[in-house]
Design a protein around this motif. Sequence first.
Motif, short mmCIF file in Angstrom:
data_model
loop_
_atom_site.label_atom_id
_atom_site.label_comp_id
_atom_site.label_asym_id
_atom_site.label_seq_id
_atom_site.Cartn_x
_atom_site.Cartn_y
_atom_site.Cartn_z
N GLY A 107 53.09 7.91 -32.37
CA GLY A 107 52.35 6.71 -31.96
C GLY A 107 50.99 7.06 -31.39
O GLY A 107 50.29 6.18 -30.88
N MET A 108 50.59 8.32 -31.46
CA MET A 108 49.29 8.79 -30.98
C MET A 108 49.06 10.20 -31.51
O MET A 108 49.99 10.84 -32.01
N ASP A 109 47.82 10.67 -31.40
CA ASP A 109 47.48 12.03 -31.78
C ASP A 109 47.64 12.91 -30.54
O ASP A 109 46.86 12.82 -29.59
N LEU A 110 48.66 13.76 -30.53
CA LEU A 110 48.95 14.57 -29.35
C LEU A 110 47.88 15.63 -29.10
O LEU A 110 47.80 16.16 -27.99
N THR A 111 47.04 15.92 -30.09
CA THR A 111 45.97 16.88 -29.86
C THR A 111 44.94 16.33 -28.88
O THR A 111 44.09 17.09 -28.38
N CYS A 112 44.99 15.02 -28.62
CA CYS A 112 44.08 14.41 -27.65
C CYS A 112 44.48 14.70 -26.21
O CYS A 112 43.69 14.46 -25.29
N LEU A 113 45.72 15.18 -26.00
CA LEU A 113 46.15 15.52 -24.64
C LEU A 113 45.63 16.92 -24.31
O LEU A 113 46.01 17.90 -24.97
N PRO A 114 44.78 17.03 -23.31
CA PRO A 114 44.08 18.30 -23.03
C PRO A 114 45.03 19.49 -22.86
O PRO A 114 45.95 19.46 -22.04
N GLY A 115 44.81 20.51 -23.66
CA GLY A 115 45.55 21.76 -23.53
C GLY A 115 46.93 21.77 -24.14
O GLY A 115 47.56 22.85 -24.21
N LEU A 116 47.44 20.61 -24.61
CA LEU A 116 48.83 20.57 -25.08
C LEU A 116 49.02 21.42 -26.34
O LEU A 116 49.97 22.21 -26.42
N GLU A 117 48.15 21.27 -27.31
CA GLU A 117 48.32 22.00 -28.57
C GLU A 117 48.32 23.51 -28.33
O GLU A 117 49.18 24.23 -28.86
N THR A 118 47.40 23.99 -27.51
CA THR A 118 47.33 25.42 -27.22
C THR A 118 48.59 25.92 -26.52
O THR A 118 49.15 26.97 -26.86
N ALA A 119 49.08 25.13 -25.53
CA ALA A 119 50.27 25.52 -24.78
C ALA A 119 51.51 25.53 -25.66
O ALA A 119 52.35 26.44 -25.57
N VAL A 120 51.65 24.53 -26.51
CA VAL A 120 52.82 24.45 -27.40
C VAL A 120 52.80 25.61 -28.39
O VAL A 120 53.84 26.20 -28.70
N CYS A 121 51.63 25.94 -28.87
CA CYS A 121 51.52 27.07 -29.81
C CYS A 121 51.94 28.37 -29.13
O CYS A 121 52.68 29.17 -29.72
N ALA A 122 51.51 28.58 -27.91
CA ALA A 122 51.90 29.79 -27.18
C ALA A 122 53.41 29.81 -26.95
O ALA A 122 54.05 30.88 -27.09
N ASP A 123 53.99 28.64 -26.63
CA ASP A 123 55.44 28.56 -26.42
C ASP A 123 56.19 28.83 -27.72
O ASP A 123 57.23 29.52 -27.72
N LEU A 124 55.70 28.30 -28.82
CA LEU A 124 56.37 28.51 -30.10
C LEU A 124 56.37 30.00 -30.47
O LEU A 124 57.37 30.52 -30.99
N LYS A 125 55.30 30.70 -30.19
CA LYS A 125 55.25 32.14 -30.47
C LYS A 125 56.27 32.90 -29.64
O LYS A 125 56.90 33.86 -30.13
N VAL A 126 56.48 32.48 -28.38
CA VAL A 126 57.51 33.12 -27.56
C VAL A 126 58.89 32.91 -28.19
O VAL A 126 59.70 33.84 -28.28
#
Length: 501
Positions: free
Chosen positions: A467-486
């Motif tokens: 229902g929205m573009d989550l990349t608009c939430l500051p820092g979320l995409e970067t943090a999720v990517c780091a978590d996915l790599k872990v």
Amino acid sequence: MNKLSYRTLEEKGFTGYLLKEAPERIIQFGEGNFMRAFVDFFIDSMNEKAAFQSKVVLVQPIAPIPGAFDLKDAINEQEGLYTLYLRGCENGEKVNKKRVISCVSRCLNAYTDFEAVMACAENPQLRFISCNTTEAGITYDPSCRFEDRPAASYPGKLTQFLYRRFQTFGGEPGKGFLILACELIDDNGKELEKCVLKYAAQWGLGDDFVQWIQDENIFCSTLVDRIVTGFPRAEAAARNEENGYEDNVMDTGEVFGFWVIEGPQSIKEELPFEKAGLPILVTEDHKPYKQRKVRILNGAHTSMVLGAYLAGQDIVRDCMEDPVIRGFMNKAIYQEIIPTLTLPREELEDFAASVTERFRNPYIDHALLSISLNSTSKWKARVLPSLKGYIETKGSLPVCLTASLAFYIAFYGGGDLTESGLTCTRPKGNRYPVSDDRDILEFFAAHKNDSPEDLVHAVCSQSGFWGMDLTCLPGLETAVCADLKVILEKGAYRLMQDCLA
């Protein structure tokens, strides 16, 4: 072995509470396990503890299936009696409560017993209507006709029933109903009333009837909360042997129960919940309590189970025995979800404590894969509002709720799409099904070989999911990517440990 009946209980010297005779003051559309373990349990308790003196007429809202087990017949063969087991944990102790429910008078079918159902509307003592006809039950179907016997939709059936009541008593004050909708949709009572008013207009039933609906009937939206596990097939024979009677409609559920009814305080004068000491709240607004349940109970499930499954767990109870998984869930609840809610913190923390006990229930093997069904819409409804609220309140990302999105992506990622769905492999080595809408499964299959960066970006920017573009939430995409790599490199369990560091 004799079937459960009043005579059987008398012959066995039964000393528990029974109410054999009382006026039928309640009609209940829905005869299934949930309503009998929830609403009817509360009514039976009011009969015993608050002299409510009321019987319930159950109505099957769907047509019987030829040759299939007929719950209606089974209920009637037992004179409305059934054994209810409520089991779980209270204050850290195992609880197993057994009660013979005696508030049900009979069960009718809306199709085969149409006139008998309609005749109930002519009973001057009938005052209450309860219903749970599944989430799809409260829908307006314009193809329904007043002449149908009965109308196909539940709101259509209810309109027919209310019109018979109106015809019988006219505008006589006090002959309307208190209607308690228990379907699992938002504003269930209000939505039911809207559908009834549409049918009244479509069928030309007159302005006086419409006015009567609005003036003499109270449509209550409610929140219901109890896990009901139904007929205990694996242990039924042992329970029958223990009881000394055959019970083909016994029911089971968790000991926890909570019912929030939106309506005027005068409801408490008619339904003596408080006198009976029952966990039922009458309030002008049920939404904060629904938000509490969805965000804490359901949100805890959704934020934890996909990661826990990838970490090797299979059922909720075992997750609660693991200090890391339990710690992850508790941090999400107490530090990230509760601060975003509006009810007093003490109430929220008390509810959160009950959630942990419910998840530890030794009588329920709640499979993580069952909870994983349709996780996309669940994450959107149960977790995303808390994540956004936390960002707005704290100005930073909640680490556990952020990790839950990474768990979701890892759980759905790397699978093979077939006609039956998406199949993935967890680190344990076993294959598992991912169940969701077909377009979502096709999306993940199409991104199967993406890099972590590309996959996270594709998921976060998929506004059709959220229902929205989550990349608009500051820092979320970067943090999720780091978590996915872990998760991919060290495992989901390690990410939970990192969240607690």
